[in-house]
Design a protein around this motif. Structure first.
Motif, PDB file in Angstrom:
ATOM      1  N   MET A   1     -23.954  88.301  32.505  1.00  0.00           N
ATOM      2  CA  MET A   1     -23.818  86.869  32.799  1.00  0.00           C
ATOM      3  C   MET A   1     -24.745  86.455  33.950  1.00  0.00           C
ATOM      4  O   MET A   1     -25.347  85.386  33.902  1.00  0.00           O
ATOM      5  CB  MET A   1     -22.363  86.524  33.136  1.00  0.00           C
ATOM      6  CG  MET A   1     -21.432  86.566  31.939  1.00  0.00           C
ATOM      7  SD  MET A   1     -21.866  85.345  30.681  1.00  0.00           S
ATOM      8  CE  MET A   1     -21.645  83.826  31.592  1.00  0.00           C
ATOM      9  N   ILE A   2     -24.863  87.303  34.955  1.00  0.00           N
ATOM     10  CA  ILE A   2     -25.774  87.003  36.060  1.00  0.00           C
ATOM     11  C   ILE A   2     -27.196  86.873  35.529  1.00  0.00           C
ATOM     12  O   ILE A   2     -27.906  85.914  35.834  1.00  0.00           O
ATOM     13  CB  ILE A   2     -25.693  88.084  37.158  1.00  0.00           C
ATOM     14  CG1 ILE A   2     -24.363  87.960  37.914  1.00  0.00           C
ATOM     15  CG2 ILE A   2     -26.880  87.985  38.119  1.00  0.00           C
ATOM     16  CD1 ILE A   2     -24.072  89.117  38.859  1.00  0.00           C
TER      17      ILE A   2
ATOM     18  N   VAL B   1     -26.723  83.331  45.797  1.00  0.00           N
ATOM     19  CA  VAL B   1     -25.478  84.058  45.553  1.00  0.00           C
ATOM     20  C   VAL B   1     -24.332  83.071  45.386  1.00  0.00           C
ATOM     21  O   VAL B   1     -23.493  83.214  44.487  1.00  0.00           O
ATOM     22  CB  VAL B   1     -25.188  85.060  46.695  1.00  0.00           C
ATOM     23  CG1 VAL B   1     -23.836  85.724  46.510  1.00  0.00           C
ATOM     24  CG2 VAL B   1     -26.288  86.107  46.783  1.00  0.00           C
ATOM     25  N   THR B   2     -24.300  82.037  46.224  1.00  0.00           N
ATOM     26  CA  THR B   2     -23.228  81.031  46.144  1.00  0.00           C
ATOM     27  C   THR B   2     -23.253  80.313  44.798  1.00  0.00           C
ATOM     28  O   THR B   2     -22.197  80.088  44.183  1.00  0.00           O
ATOM     29  CB  THR B   2     -23.360  80.009  47.290  1.00  0.00           C
ATOM     30  OG1 THR B   2     -23.312  80.719  48.538  1.00  0.00           O
ATOM     31  CG2 THR B   2     -22.244  78.978  47.247  1.00  0.00           C
ATOM     32  N   GLU B   3     -24.434  79.968  44.310  1.00  0.00           N
ATOM     33  CA  GLU B   3     -24.532  79.330  42.993  1.00  0.00           C
ATOM     34  C   GLU B   3     -24.000  80.259  41.905  1.00  0.00           C
ATOM     35  O   GLU B   3     -23.273  79.818  41.007  1.00  0.00           O
ATOM     36  CB  GLU B   3     -25.984  78.957  42.679  1.00  0.00           C
ATOM     37  CG  GLU B   3     -26.512  77.788  43.479  1.00  0.00           C
ATOM     38  CD  GLU B   3     -27.991  77.545  43.245  1.00  0.00           C
ATOM     39  OE1 GLU B   3     -28.341  76.390  42.930  1.00  0.00           O
ATOM     40  OE2 GLU B   3     -28.792  78.499  43.374  1.00  0.00           O
ATOM     41  N   LEU B   4     -24.358  81.542  41.988  1.00  0.00           N
ATOM     42  CA  LEU B   4     -23.870  82.503  40.997  1.00  0.00           C
ATOM     43  C   LEU B   4     -22.354  82.647  41.071  1.00  0.00           C
ATOM     44  O   LEU B   4     -21.685  82.720  40.035  1.00  0.00           O
ATOM     45  CB  LEU B   4     -24.559  83.857  41.186  1.00  0.00           C
ATOM     46  CG  LEU B   4     -26.044  83.883  40.811  1.00  0.00           C
ATOM     47  CD1 LEU B   4     -26.689  85.182  41.274  1.00  0.00           C
ATOM     48  CD2 LEU B   4     -26.227  83.694  39.310  1.00  0.00           C
ATOM     49  N   GLU B   5     -21.801  82.671  42.284  1.00  0.00           N
ATOM     50  CA  GLU B   5     -20.346  82.745  42.446  1.00  0.00           C
ATOM     51  C   GLU B   5     -19.684  81.579  41.724  1.00  0.00           C
ATOM     52  O   GLU B   5     -18.699  81.767  40.990  1.00  0.00           O
ATOM     53  CB  GLU B   5     -19.958  82.671  43.924  1.00  0.00           C
ATOM     54  CG  GLU B   5     -20.295  83.876  44.739  1.00  0.00           C
ATOM     55  CD  GLU B   5     -20.088  83.622  46.232  1.00  0.00           C
ATOM     56  OE1 GLU B   5     -19.181  82.836  46.594  1.00  0.00           O
ATOM     57  OE2 GLU B   5     -20.845  84.191  47.028  1.00  0.00           O
ATOM     58  N   ASN B   6     -20.218  80.384  41.919  1.00  0.00           N
ATOM     59  CA  ASN B   6     -19.645  79.189  41.295  1.00  0.00           C
ATOM     60  C   ASN B   6     -19.799  79.207  39.780  1.00  0.00           C
ATOM     61  O   ASN B   6     -18.861  78.879  39.046  1.00  0.00           O
ATOM     62  CB  ASN B   6     -20.269  77.923  41.884  1.00  0.00           C
ATOM     63  CG  ASN B   6     -19.891  77.723  43.340  1.00  0.00           C
ATOM     64  OD1 ASN B   6     -18.835  78.162  43.787  1.00  0.00           O
ATOM     65  ND2 ASN B   6     -20.761  77.083  44.085  1.00  0.00           N
ATOM     66  N   LEU B   7     -20.982  79.589  39.307  1.00  0.00           N
ATOM     67  CA  LEU B   7     -21.221  79.636  37.864  1.00  0.00           C
ATOM     68  C   LEU B   7     -20.321  80.651  37.168  1.00  0.00           C
ATOM     69  O   LEU B   7     -19.886  80.439  36.034  1.00  0.00           O
ATOM     70  CB  LEU B   7     -22.692  79.975  37.582  1.00  0.00           C
ATOM     71  CG  LEU B   7     -23.701  78.876  37.900  1.00  0.00           C
ATOM     72  CD1 LEU B   7     -25.116  79.441  37.912  1.00  0.00           C
ATOM     73  CD2 LEU B   7     -23.570  77.739  36.891  1.00  0.00           C
ATOM     74  N   LEU B   8     -20.051  81.757  37.858  1.00  0.00           N
ATOM     75  CA  LEU B   8     -19.257  82.834  37.271  1.00  0.00           C
ATOM     76  C   LEU B   8     -17.771  82.716  37.593  1.00  0.00           C
ATOM     77  O   LEU B   8     -16.971  83.505  37.080  1.00  0.00           O
ATOM     78  CB  LEU B   8     -19.762  84.192  37.773  1.00  0.00           C
ATOM     79  CG  LEU B   8     -21.207  84.528  37.419  1.00  0.00           C
ATOM     80  CD1 LEU B   8     -21.686  85.723  38.225  1.00  0.00           C
ATOM     81  CD2 LEU B   8     -21.330  84.795  35.931  1.00  0.00           C
ATOM     82  N   SER B   9     -17.416  81.759  38.460  1.00  0.00           N
ATOM     83  CA  SER B   9     -16.032  81.647  38.949  1.00  0.00           C
ATOM     84  C   SER B   9     -15.549  83.005  39.443  1.00  0.00           C
ATOM     85  O   SER B   9     -14.484  83.485  39.065  1.00  0.00           O
ATOM     86  CB  SER B   9     -15.103  81.113  37.858  1.00  0.00           C
ATOM     87  OG  SER B   9     -15.518  79.847  37.432  1.00  0.00           O
ATOM     88  N   SER B  10     -16.370  83.599  40.288  1.00  0.00           N
ATOM     89  CA  SER B  10     -16.094  84.947  40.761  1.00  0.00           C
ATOM     90  C   SER B  10     -16.221  85.000  42.279  1.00  0.00           C
ATOM     91  O   SER B  10     -16.879  84.160  42.893  1.00  0.00           O
ATOM     92  CB  SER B  10     -17.090  85.919  40.115  1.00  0.00           C
ATOM     93  OG  SER B  10     -16.741  87.233  40.373  1.00  0.00           O
ATOM     94  N   ARG B  11     -15.623  86.018  42.861  1.00  0.00           N
ATOM     95  CA  ARG B  11     -15.661  86.196  44.315  1.00  0.00           C
ATOM     96  C   ARG B  11     -17.004  86.762  44.748  1.00  0.00           C
ATOM     97  O   ARG B  11     -17.669  87.480  44.003  1.00  0.00           O
ATOM     98  CB  ARG B  11     -14.535  87.127  44.748  1.00  0.00           C
ATOM     99  CG  ARG B  11     -13.164  86.518  44.448  1.00  0.00           C
ATOM    100  CD  ARG B  11     -12.037  87.416  44.838  1.00  0.00           C
ATOM    101  NE  ARG B  11     -12.230  87.910  46.210  1.00  0.00           N
ATOM    102  CZ  ARG B  11     -11.684  89.005  46.682  1.00  0.00           C
ATOM    103  NH1 ARG B  11     -10.902  89.732  45.922  1.00  0.00           N
ATOM    104  NH2 ARG B  11     -11.892  89.386  47.915  1.00  0.00           N
ATOM    105  N   GLN B  12     -17.367  86.465  45.990  1.00  0.00           N
ATOM    106  CA  GLN B  12     -18.645  86.895  46.541  1.00  0.00           C
ATOM    107  C   GLN B  12     -18.799  88.403  46.493  1.00  0.00           C
ATOM    108  O   GLN B  12     -19.860  88.909  46.134  1.00  0.00           O
ATOM    109  CB  GLN B  12     -18.790  86.376  47.979  1.00  0.00           C
ATOM    110  CG  GLN B  12     -20.143  86.622  48.609  1.00  0.00           C
ATOM    111  CD  GLN B  12     -20.224  87.953  49.339  1.00  0.00           C
ATOM    112  OE1 GLN B  12     -19.220  88.478  49.798  1.00  0.00           O
ATOM    113  NE2 GLN B  12     -21.415  88.500  49.422  1.00  0.00           N
TER     114      GLN B  12
ATOM    115  N   ALA C   1     -29.381  82.084  53.285  1.00  0.00           N
ATOM    116  CA  ALA C   1     -29.277  82.102  51.820  1.00  0.00           C
ATOM    117  C   ALA C   1     -30.152  83.210  51.229  1.00  0.00           C
ATOM    118  O   ALA C   1     -31.258  83.473  51.707  1.00  0.00           O
ATOM    119  CB  ALA C   1     -29.701  80.755  51.246  1.00  0.00           C
ATOM    120  N   ILE C   2     -29.622  83.850  50.185  1.00  0.00           N
ATOM    121  CA  ILE C   2     -30.379  84.843  49.433  1.00  0.00           C
ATOM    122  C   ILE C   2     -30.569  84.296  48.025  1.00  0.00           C
ATOM    123  O   ILE C   2     -29.601  83.923  47.360  1.00  0.00           O
ATOM    124  CB  ILE C   2     -29.654  86.200  49.397  1.00  0.00           C
ATOM    125  CG1 ILE C   2     -29.457  86.720  50.820  1.00  0.00           C
ATOM    126  CG2 ILE C   2     -30.442  87.204  48.565  1.00  0.00           C
ATOM    127  CD1 ILE C   2     -28.633  87.983  50.902  1.00  0.00           C
TER     128      ILE C   2
END
Length: 119
Positions: free
Chosen positions: A44-45, A56-67, A91-92
């Motif tokens: 998914m990433i 990383v924050t955008e990916l967390e939101n898109l995946l509804s997953s924890r950092q 930011a990374i």
């Protein structure tokens, strides 16, 4: 691909001309690559990164997953060379790491997510 030798036609295989040790090394590399793709979260990433650079924050939101979970999967993808990153302040930003990753994600998308145009 067909090759003709002494008037006989045979099918050429991808492994022809590659010694056993080299083929074994390539198989190991391919296996590691496929294992990295074989996790739903990592896949998914990569799918999200195929549309462009993400933090990383955008990916967390898109995946509804924890950092922590996203970072763990990104670490594996970095280890395999499938993603690259750059730091800008705190930011990374991540992108797909190479053409193999892009080709694999394009193929997976076509096979599993695309519209079947053949009916």
């Amino acid at each position: 691909m067909e090759a003709t030798l002494n008037g006989n036609t045979k099918m050429a295989t991808a492994a022809e001309g590659v010694n056993t040790d080299e083929l074994g090394g390539r198989a190991t590399e391919a296996s590691s690559f496929l294992k990295a793709l074989g996790h739903e979260g990592r896949l998914m990433i990569l799918c999200h990164l195929s549309s462009g650079e993400k933090t990383v924050t955008e990916l967390e939101n898109l995946l509804s997953s924890r950092q922590a979970s996203v970072s763990q999967q990104l670490a594996r993808l970095r280890l395999e060379g499938l993603v690259k990153y750059r730091r800008e302040g705190k930011a990374i930003y991540y992108t797909l790491g190479d053409t193999k990753a892009r080709q694999a994600i394009d193929l997976v998308y076509k096979m599993f997510c695309g519209v079947d145009l053949e009916g």
